[in-house]
Every structure is written in C-alpha cells, then in structure tokens.
Design an enzyme around this catalytic site. Sequence first.
Site: not given
Ligand code: ADP
Ligand code: MG
Length: 163
Positions: A21, A29, A79, A91, A104, A109
């Site tokens: 994020k 996930n 994911e 969530y 791909r 990286f």
């Molecule tokens: P985590 O490690 O818990 O997966 P992330 O930083 O990957 O945390 O953020 C994922 C969460 O962000 C998702 O579970 C969802 O609740 C929220 N989210 C908000 N916007 C989006 C988006 N456009 N695509 C995917 N997840 C999103």
């Molecule tokens: Mg995530």
Amino acid sequence: MRSLPYFFRGPVVRGFGRGSKDLGIPTANFPESVVDSLPTDISTGIYYGWARLDNGDIHKMVMSIGWNPYYKNTKKSMEAHVIHTFKEDFYGHILSVAMAGYIRPERGFTSLDELITAIHNDIEEAKKKLDLPEHLKLKEDNFFKTSVSTTSNQILNGQHSLL
Ligand code: ADP
Ligand code: MG
C-alpha cells in the site's frame, strides 16, 4: 495455459505487511485454501483479469502468484491489485476474480524503483489486453451475475463459470 480463463472467489485476508500500500499498489491477498486449489498448470507469475468486490462493479486487475516468503517459499501466495481507487480497505469481503491471461514470470528486482516500474508496466499491459473482445466478454459471464453473500466465507473456484 489450459486452465485459463480461471474463475475463483474468496475472502480477502491480511497479507504480510510488505508495504504494498505504501508503494501505491495495495494487493488483496487470498487465503491458503484458495491458493491450494489452483490447477497445477497455473504457474507462478503475473496475470491479468477482472475482479469484483462483493456485489459491486467489475474492475480490471493484475494478480501475482508467487512463492510466499512467510512459509520459506514452500507455499504459493496470490495477491490481486484491483485497478480502481476504493474509499476503504475491504479485508474480510469477498473478491470474485476471472483470471484471463498471463503477463510474465516472477522475477527479482535490484531496486524498489525497478519493481514499481515493472508493476506499472504490468498494469498498462493488463488494461490494454483486457480491452480485447475475447477478454471483455468475461465481464458478461454468469460468474459475475451471481449475487455474492458477503457474510459467508464462501470459497469457490474452477475453470467453468457456473460456480
Ligand atoms: P496486506 O499485506 O494486508 O495485503 P497491502 O498493503 O497489500 O496489505 O494492502 C492490501 C489491502 O488494501 C487489501 O486487502 C484491501 O483491503 C485494500 N485495498 C484498497 N484498495 C485496493 C486495491 N485497489 N486493490 C487491492 N487492495 C486494495
Ligand atoms: Mg497484499
């Protein structure tokens, strides 16, 4: 890949706080049970397709299927980054996904910038590919017409849309 398009739905679980994020690319996930039910010919790498949160609109998405560092790379993780700006986290909500195609393989990286650039390229490729008629038609699939119960932890998957 024989198994594409591949349809599944499941609840969004917490990931490993790898800060997706913070990079502006949050990834929803899926639980282990969803990952474990993937057909064997679905290899790791980056995919594109369509995603629908609960009974909402259908959006383009990119998905990574990779080796999960939390389990010392013995288990796969899935994911999805939905190409849409949501007002809130989701969530526990149900995400329905139609995986349409492969972009791909996974790769390493050398810098964070390189990773972010690659993801942005994946997103652009996904947007373009999904506008092809063969992929656009997946949006009209019955899979996305069924009403999803947001209170149950339903997990469904399969190669056929009539789940
Ligand atoms: P985590 O490690 O818990 O997966 P992330 O930083 O990957 O945390 O953020 C994922 C969460 O962000 C998702 O579970 C969802 O609740 C929220 N989210 C908000 N916007 C989006 C988006 N456009 N695509 C995917 N997840 C999103
Ligand atoms: Mg995530």
